[in-house]
Motif scaffolding. Structure first.
Motif, PDB file in Angstrom:
ATOM      1  N   VAL A  88       0.850  -1.189   0.000  1.00 52.27           N
ATOM      2  CA  VAL A  88       0.000   0.000   0.000  1.00 52.27           C
ATOM      3  C   VAL A  88       0.882   1.234   0.000  1.00 52.27           C
ATOM      4  CG1 VAL A  88      -1.630   1.345   1.371  1.00 52.27           C
ATOM      5  CG2 VAL A  88      -1.886  -1.129   1.216  1.00 52.27           C
ATOM      6  N   GLN A  89       0.579   2.151  -0.899  1.00 55.38           N
ATOM      7  CA  GLN A  89       1.205   3.467  -0.842  1.00 55.38           C
ATOM      8  C   GLN A  89       0.163   4.416  -0.276  1.00 55.38           C
ATOM      9  OE1 GLN A  89       2.679   5.126  -4.503  1.00 55.38           O
ATOM     10  NE2 GLN A  89       3.707   6.805  -3.426  1.00 55.38           N
ATOM     11  N   ALA A  90       0.457   4.952   0.887  1.00 52.49           N
ATOM     12  CA  ALA A  90      -0.485   5.848   1.554  1.00 52.49           C
ATOM     13  C   ALA A  90      -0.437   7.222   0.906  1.00 52.49           C
ATOM     14  CB  ALA A  90      -0.137   5.954   3.032  1.00 52.49           C
ATOM     15  N   GLY A  91      -1.528   7.970   1.096  1.00 54.11           N
ATOM     16  CA  GLY A  91      -1.554   9.345   0.605  1.00 54.11           C
ATOM     17  C   GLY A  91      -0.553  10.199   1.352  1.00 54.11           C
ATOM     18  N   THR A  92      -0.511  10.048   2.678  1.00 56.49           N
ATOM     19  CA  THR A  92       0.479  10.722   3.516  1.00 56.49           C
ATOM     20  C   THR A  92       0.971   9.730   4.565  1.00 56.49           C
ATOM     21  OG1 THR A  92      -1.133  11.515   5.140  1.00 56.49           O
ATOM     22  CG2 THR A  92      -0.642  12.976   3.276  1.00 56.49           C
ATOM     23  N   LEU A  93       2.194   9.934   5.022  1.00 58.59           N
ATOM     24  CA  LEU A  93       2.762   9.104   6.081  1.00 58.59           C
ATOM     25  C   LEU A  93       3.660   9.968   6.944  1.00 58.59           C
ATOM     26  CD1 LEU A  93       3.321   6.306   7.402  1.00 58.59           C
ATOM     27  CD2 LEU A  93       5.276   6.133   5.854  1.00 58.59           C
ATOM     28  N   ASP A  94       3.334  10.030   8.212  1.00 56.84           N
ATOM     29  CA  ASP A  94       4.179  10.688   9.211  1.00 56.84           C
ATOM     30  C   ASP A  94       4.482   9.644  10.262  1.00 56.84           C
ATOM     31  OD1 ASP A  94       4.130  13.344   8.120  1.00 56.84           O
ATOM     32  OD2 ASP A  94       2.068  13.512   8.850  1.00 56.84           O
ATOM     33  N   ALA A  95       5.742   9.558  10.668  1.00 60.85           N
ATOM     34  CA  ALA A  95       6.124   8.562  11.662  1.00 60.85           C
ATOM     35  C   ALA A  95       7.160   9.138  12.606  1.00 60.85           C
ATOM     36  CB  ALA A  95       6.670   7.316  10.973  1.00 60.85           C
ATOM     37  N   VAL A  96       7.069   8.704  13.850  1.00 59.25           N
ATOM     38  CA  VAL A  96       8.066   9.065  14.861  1.00 59.25           C
ATOM     39  C   VAL A  96       8.650   7.764  15.378  1.00 59.25           C
ATOM     40  CG1 VAL A  96       8.466  10.136  17.104  1.00 59.25           C
ATOM     41  CG2 VAL A  96       6.856  11.174  15.497  1.00 59.25           C
ATOM     42  N   LEU A  97       9.962   7.672  15.315  1.00 62.36           N
ATOM     43  CA  LEU A  97      10.679   6.500  15.783  1.00 62.36           C
ATOM     44  C   LEU A  97      11.303   6.829  17.129  1.00 62.36           C
ATOM     45  CD1 LEU A  97      12.103   3.716  15.217  1.00 62.36           C
ATOM     46  CD2 LEU A  97      13.947   5.075  14.212  1.00 62.36           C
ATOM     47  N   GLY A  98      11.109   5.968  18.112  1.00 59.17           N
ATOM     48  CA  GLY A  98      11.689   6.233  19.422  1.00 59.17           C
ATOM     49  C   GLY A  98      11.566   5.044  20.343  1.00 59.17           C
ATOM     50  N   ARG A 107      12.884  10.523  16.804  1.00 60.48           N
ATOM     51  CA  ARG A 107      13.214  11.195  15.550  1.00 60.48           C
ATOM     52  C   ARG A 107      12.194  10.796  14.495  1.00 60.48           C
ATOM     53  NH1 ARG A 107      17.491   7.699  16.862  1.00 60.48           N
ATOM     54  NH2 ARG A 107      17.813   5.941  15.482  1.00 60.48           N
ATOM     55  N   SER A 108      12.125  11.584  13.446  1.00 55.64           N
ATOM     56  CA  SER A 108      11.185  11.318  12.353  1.00 55.64           C
ATOM     57  C   SER A 108      11.965  10.822  11.141  1.00 55.64           C
ATOM     58  CB  SER A 108      10.415  12.589  11.995  1.00 55.64           C
ATOM     59  OG  SER A 108       9.612  12.979  13.069  1.00 55.64           O
ATOM     60  N   PRO A 109      11.898   9.515  10.861  1.00 55.30           N
ATOM     61  CA  PRO A 109      12.614   8.987   9.694  1.00 55.30           C
ATOM     62  C   PRO A 109      12.072   9.574   8.399  1.00 55.30           C
ATOM     63  CG  PRO A 109      11.827   7.209  11.123  1.00 55.30           C
ATOM     64  CD  PRO A 109      11.196   8.477  11.594  1.00 55.30           C
ATOM     65  N   ASP A 110      12.935   9.717   7.434  1.00 57.78           N
ATOM     66  CA  ASP A 110      12.558  10.240   6.127  1.00 57.78           C
ATOM     67  C   ASP A 110      12.206   9.049   5.225  1.00 57.78           C
ATOM     68  OD1 ASP A 110      12.101  11.964   4.051  1.00 57.78           O
ATOM     69  OD2 ASP A 110      14.220  12.112   3.481  1.00 57.78           O
ATOM     70  N   PHE A 111      10.968   8.567   5.354  1.00 55.32           N
ATOM     71  CA  PHE A 111      10.524   7.393   4.605  1.00 55.32           C
ATOM     72  C   PHE A 111      10.257   7.752   3.150  1.00 55.32           C
ATOM     73  CE2 PHE A 111       9.222   5.661   8.807  1.00 55.32           C
ATOM     74  CZ  PHE A 111       9.864   4.430   8.713  1.00 55.32           C
ATOM     75  N   ALA A 112      10.650   6.842   2.262  1.00 55.97           N
ATOM     76  CA  ALA A 112      10.346   6.956   0.831  1.00 55.97           C
ATOM     77  C   ALA A 112       9.768   5.615   0.381  1.00 55.97           C
ATOM     78  CB  ALA A 112      11.602   7.289   0.042  1.00 55.97           C
ATOM     79  N   PHE A 113       8.721   5.669  -0.423  1.00 54.41           N
ATOM     80  CA  PHE A 113       8.074   4.452  -0.920  1.00 54.41           C
ATOM     81  C   PHE A 113       8.861   3.920  -2.100  1.00 54.41           C
ATOM     82  CE2 PHE A 113       4.677   2.136  -3.223  1.00 54.41           C
ATOM     83  CZ  PHE A 113       4.331   1.250  -2.222  1.00 54.41           C
ATOM     84  N   ASP A 114       9.264   2.635  -2.039  1.00 55.80           N
ATOM     85  CA  ASP A 114      10.065   2.043  -3.120  1.00 55.80           C
ATOM     86  C   ASP A 114       9.252   1.091  -4.010  1.00 55.80           C
ATOM     87  OD1 ASP A 114       9.729  -0.262  -1.627  1.00 55.80           O
ATOM     88  OD2 ASP A 114      11.868  -0.637  -1.326  1.00 55.80           O
ATOM     89  N   GLY A 115       7.931   1.146  -3.894  1.00 52.87           N
ATOM     90  CA  GLY A 115       7.079   0.261  -4.677  1.00 52.87           C
ATOM     91  C   GLY A 115       6.611  -0.949  -3.889  1.00 52.87           C
ATOM     92  N   LYS A 116       7.336  -1.284  -2.812  1.00 53.34           N
ATOM     93  CA  LYS A 116       6.968  -2.422  -1.972  1.00 53.34           C
ATOM     94  C   LYS A 116       6.749  -2.005  -0.520  1.00 53.34           C
ATOM     95  CE  LYS A 116       9.512  -5.768  -4.716  1.00 53.34           C
ATOM     96  NZ  LYS A 116      10.602  -6.728  -4.734  1.00 53.34           N
ATOM     97  N   ALA A 117       7.554  -1.064  -0.060  1.00 49.24           N
ATOM     98  CA  ALA A 117       7.489  -0.647   1.345  1.00 49.24           C
ATOM     99  C   ALA A 117       8.081   0.750   1.480  1.00 49.24           C
ATOM    100  CB  ALA A 117       8.251  -1.629   2.234  1.00 49.24           C
TER     101      ALA A 117
END
Length: 153
Positions: A88-98, A107-117
């Motif tokens: 699934v590619q979401a419309g928006t994604l915000d995440a906090v890792l801790g 911290r907030s990872p800089d996620f990028a969708f690669d077609g699978k995850a």
């Protein structure tokens, strides 16, 4: 010849007083640590937040998404799949890792969708980590989840 030592009432009082002093000191330290590391409130008004909880949960469950996280090779991988197991590619994604225990590593990872995850460059120390994610489906449905990630040493 060694002089025989006698346990007097003052000695017993000093022993009990010392034991209680240690207990009180440890309790004060633990109370201070708990209060100083508490990150704050989750919501401003829990009653208001509870009024639409069931509707939000039903909408989120209707999406049928499952989320899985893993860390390998210096990458943090957040996989979102639909009910059929497709990425699934979401419309928006915000995440906090801790960490669950304190906020100093958040911290907030800089996620990028690669077609699978969703993939982000993150080097994580061993232990338990939490990913508190907020996403929006393409149709606008909000999705929130806390994903637990265990990193081996």
């Amino acid at each position: 010849m060694a002089k025989e030592r006698k346990l007097t009432g003052w000695h017993a009082l000093a022993i009990f007083g010392g034991c209680f002093a240690v207990i009180i000191t440890v309790n004060l330290f633990l109370a201070y640590s708990a209060v100083s590391t508490f990150p704050g409130l989750e919501v401003k008004n829990s009653y208001v937040a509870s009024q639409n909880f069931d509707d939000r949960r039903a909408d989120q469950e209707a999406l049928g998404w499952t989320v899985y996280a893993e860390a390998k090779g210096g990458l943090l991988i957040l996989s979102i799949k639909d009910a059929e197991g497709r990425p699934v590619q979401a419309g928006t994604l915000d995440a906090v890792l801790g960490r669950a225990t304190h906020v100093q590593d958040d911290r907030s990872p800089d996620f990028a969708f690669d077609g699978k995850a969703y993939v982000a460059r993150e080097t994580l120390r061993p232990g338990n980590w939490n990913i508190r994610m907020k996403a929006t489906a393409l149709d606008g449905t909000p999705f929130e989840q806390r994903v637990i990630l265990h990193v081996e040493s």
